[in-house]
Design a protein around this motif. Structure first.
Motif, PDB file in Angstrom:
ATOM      1  N   ASN A 263      -6.037  35.883 -20.852  1.00 26.22           N
ATOM      2  CA  ASN A 263      -7.220  35.144 -20.413  1.00 26.22           C
ATOM      3  C   ASN A 263      -7.975  35.914 -19.331  1.00 26.22           C
ATOM      4  O   ASN A 263      -9.208  35.992 -19.332  1.00 26.22           O
ATOM      5  CB  ASN A 263      -6.798  33.774 -19.887  1.00 26.22           C
ATOM      6  CG  ASN A 263      -7.982  32.936 -19.445  1.00 26.22           C
ATOM      7  OD1 ASN A 263      -8.948  32.761 -20.176  1.00 26.22           O
ATOM      8  ND2 ASN A 263      -7.905  32.413 -18.227  1.00 26.22           N
ATOM      9  N   TRP A 264      -7.228  36.498 -18.398  1.00 25.66           N
ATOM     10  CA  TRP A 264      -7.845  37.275 -17.316  1.00 25.66           C
ATOM     11  C   TRP A 264      -8.579  38.492 -17.875  1.00 25.66           C
ATOM     12  O   TRP A 264      -9.714  38.785 -17.490  1.00 25.66           O
ATOM     13  CB  TRP A 264      -6.759  37.699 -16.333  1.00 25.66           C
ATOM     14  CG  TRP A 264      -7.237  38.471 -15.138  1.00 25.66           C
ATOM     15  CD1 TRP A 264      -8.476  38.417 -14.560  1.00 25.66           C
ATOM     16  CD2 TRP A 264      -6.482  39.415 -14.378  1.00 25.66           C
ATOM     17  NE1 TRP A 264      -8.532  39.263 -13.473  1.00 25.66           N
ATOM     18  CE2 TRP A 264      -7.324  39.887 -13.339  1.00 25.66           C
ATOM     19  CE3 TRP A 264      -5.176  39.889 -14.456  1.00 25.66           C
ATOM     20  CZ2 TRP A 264      -6.896  40.825 -12.403  1.00 25.66           C
ATOM     21  CZ3 TRP A 264      -4.744  40.813 -13.519  1.00 25.66           C
ATOM     22  CH2 TRP A 264      -5.596  41.277 -12.504  1.00 25.66           C
TER      23      TRP A 264
ATOM     24  N   GLN B 101     -11.837  37.455 -19.314  1.00 22.06           N
ATOM     25  CA  GLN B 101     -12.827  37.118 -18.292  1.00 22.06           C
ATOM     26  C   GLN B 101     -13.440  38.368 -17.669  1.00 22.06           C
ATOM     27  O   GLN B 101     -14.624  38.382 -17.318  1.00 22.06           O
ATOM     28  CB  GLN B 101     -12.177  36.267 -17.199  1.00 22.06           C
ATOM     29  CG  GLN B 101     -11.790  34.867 -17.649  1.00 22.06           C
ATOM     30  CD  GLN B 101     -11.188  34.056 -16.521  1.00 22.06           C
ATOM     31  OE1 GLN B 101     -11.748  33.969 -15.437  1.00 22.06           O
ATOM     32  NE2 GLN B 101     -10.032  33.463 -16.765  1.00 22.06           N
TER      33      GLN B 101
ATOM     34  N   GLU C   2     -13.979  35.450  -6.956  1.00 17.53           N
ATOM     35  CA  GLU C   2     -13.739  35.657  -8.385  1.00 17.53           C
ATOM     36  C   GLU C   2     -12.270  35.971  -8.638  1.00 17.53           C
ATOM     37  O   GLU C   2     -11.643  35.417  -9.539  1.00 17.53           O
ATOM     38  CB  GLU C   2     -14.627  36.801  -8.877  1.00 17.53           C
ATOM     39  CG  GLU C   2     -14.502  37.104 -10.353  1.00 17.53           C
ATOM     40  CD  GLU C   2     -15.396  38.269 -10.754  1.00 17.53           C
ATOM     41  OE1 GLU C   2     -14.981  39.430 -10.549  1.00 17.53           O
ATOM     42  OE2 GLU C   2     -16.507  38.021 -11.241  1.00 17.53           O
TER      43      GLU C   2
ATOM     44  N   HIS D  19      -9.163  33.996 -10.732  1.00 22.63           N
ATOM     45  CA  HIS D  19      -8.287  34.654 -11.705  1.00 22.63           C
ATOM     46  C   HIS D  19      -6.821  34.426 -11.338  1.00 22.63           C
ATOM     47  O   HIS D  19      -5.985  34.143 -12.208  1.00 22.63           O
ATOM     48  CB  HIS D  19      -8.578  36.158 -11.746  1.00 22.63           C
ATOM     49  CG  HIS D  19      -9.951  36.492 -12.230  1.00 22.63           C
ATOM     50  ND1 HIS D  19     -10.578  37.682 -11.930  1.00 22.63           N
ATOM     51  CD2 HIS D  19     -10.825  35.786 -12.997  1.00 22.63           C
ATOM     52  CE1 HIS D  19     -11.775  37.695 -12.494  1.00 22.63           C
ATOM     53  NE2 HIS D  19     -11.952  36.566 -13.140  1.00 22.63           N
TER      54      HIS D  19
END
Length: 466
Positions: free
Chosen positions: A177-178, A181, A98, A102
């Motif tokens: 964006n990270w 998420q 994961e 990222h």
């Protein structure tokens, strides 16, 4: 909404790398000072790590303030002896798929915005110089470490200085964006400053921090057999019960930096930490299983002994070298074969000698004081400041000199072949039988042995031996 921690690498007065009249610390602070206000104008809560903290204090500072949904990024600038090496890389904790995604997303976001930067890839922290990165391993929040550019490369340095705003905006795009998420939420548009309240009310108490969990369960497999107990997944990292660690024969009490987590009355440890204790750690995403192996094709007790046997094949050495420098064998096509033959004659572990060569020459990219034509693969006689050190008539003699020098440090036994090492007589024989004992002796770098050991582990992992 999750918050964003941002740290400019090399605090507490450490300038980091330098070049062109400026330092890594200066450039990262300037870049950080561009990133933070952009994030704030987009509605993010940003926690900027104070610049007077060292790495340990930085990690403690972040962990003390961490809340679920937060993320943390530390920015650095790299350096290398070869001034032609350039580009951007980003490191994530090994074994976390994961986090790897990222890291890749943030890197690609930056490179799309600033295509002049060269892509050096998203890499597990096991590929860092010493084989692990504290910021990636020990920060509780999902964390990444970015090497934005190379201070030792003039083109990269120019981009850092002249395209700072553009780089900052690209990093902010990636961070936004990270954060989404990880936390699943986006910031609300910032509100205009309210008019003063004639009857101000006291600030409300902060909401209580939710209890940790629930964390998803994962399966554990040891030496190809399913283990009865379950592990847990925290921020994409596999954790296993600490009782299992005892059964594996690993003593964690000697490492105060190991972070233990208590969840539902069970104490867990991050599985990847066992890698430093010669336990193979892998992940099967299809079955959500952490794979542990203590049945290795190498002897763990001998892995760091210079006077021991090697474990790889010449092909495995070639593949490892080419995976780090695709042009490595252009000038030295027989070097893996030479190292194996020469080291076996003297009883030196050729894997160790080969990995030391990789460290000293940058996987045969050279670029420092020592030049390829010197056939000096271990910096013998090179003391910096332009001093090129010893030269040898062939690659074989150069490798032989290095291996003899290793034997001088690691053994009291006489040489089998005629002496070619010009510095053999300066070594106190047998003073450093282990890789770690080369630190501060072969090189002034106190992490020198750790770097060789980290490269050796990478070699064995690439060969499927660890």
């Amino acid at each position: 909404m999750g918050r964003i921690f941002i740290s400019a690498g090399h605090g507490a007065g450490d300038p980091g790398s330098s070049g062109g009249g400026t330092t890594e610390a200066q450039q990262m602070i300037l870049l950080r000072n561009q990133i933070v206000p952009i994030l704030k104008t987009r509605g993010y809560e940003v926690l900027s790590v104070p610049d007077d903290l060292n790495l340990v204090s930085t990690i403690q500072w972040i962990n003390k303030r961490y809340r679920r949904g937060d993320v943390a990024l530390e920015i650095h600038a790299d350096s290398f002896g070869n001034p032609n090496v350039r580009g951007t890389s980003i490191f994530y904790i090994a074994g976390n798929e994961e986090r790897k995604k990222h890291a890749q997303d943030i890197l690609l976001t930056l490179l799309r915005r600033v295509p002049q930067l060269k892509n050096r890839g998203a890499k597990p922290d096991t590929e860092a110089g010493v084989g692990r990165l504290g910021f990636c391993r020990n920060v509780i929040a999902p964390s990444l470490l970015m090497e934005v550019a190379f201070m030792s490369n003039s083109q990269d340095r120019s981009l850092l200085i002249n395209n700072r705003r553009e780089i900052a905006e690209a990093i902010v795009d990636g961070l936004a964006n990270w954060s989404f998420q990880v936390s699943g939420t986006k910031p609300k548009p910032p509100k205009p400053d309210p008019k003063p309240d004639p009857d101000p009310k006291p600030d409300p108490l902060p909401e209580p921090e939710p209890k940790p969990g629930p964390y998803p369960e994962i399966n554990i497999e040891i030496n190809t057999k399913a283990y009865q107990e379950k592990g847990i997944l925290i921020n994409g990292n596999a954790y296993i019960p600490v009782d299992l660690v005892d059964q594996l024969g690993v003593d964690l009490t000697k490492d105060p930096d190991i972070r233990l987590v208590q969840y539902q009355s069970i104490v867990y440890v991050k599985a990847i930490e066992l890698r430093d204790y010669n336990v193979s750690v892998n992940w099967n995403a299809d079955t959500d299983t952490v794979l542990l192996s203590t049945i290795l094709e190498i002897c763990p007790g001998q892995i760091d002994r210079i006077m021991s046997h090697g474990n790889t094949t010449e092909v495995q050495l070639e593949l490892f070298l080419k995976s780090n420098n695709e042009n490595a064998l252009k000038d030295f096509p027989d070097l893996p074969k030479i190292y194996r033959e020469e080291a076996e004659i003297e009883g030196v572990n050729y894997d160790i000698a080969f990995c030391q060569m990789c460290i000293e020459t940058g996987f045969l990219s050279f670029g420092g004081d020592v030049k390829p034509f010197q056939n000096n693969f271990a910096g013998l006689g090179a003391i910096g400041g332009g001093a090129q050190g010893a030269s040898f008539p062939s690659a074989r003699i150069g490798a032989r000199a290095q291996i003899q020098h290793l034997k001088a440090y690691a053994s009291l036994q006489p040489l089998v072949q005629a002496l070619v090492d010009p510095r053999f007589r300066f070594v106190t024989r047998g003073i450093a039988p282990l890789i770690s004992q080369l630190s501060g002796r072969w090189a002034a770098d106190l992490s020198y042995g750790d770097k060789i050991m980290a490269t050796l582990r990478r070699l064995y992992e690439s060969a499927g031996l660890l």
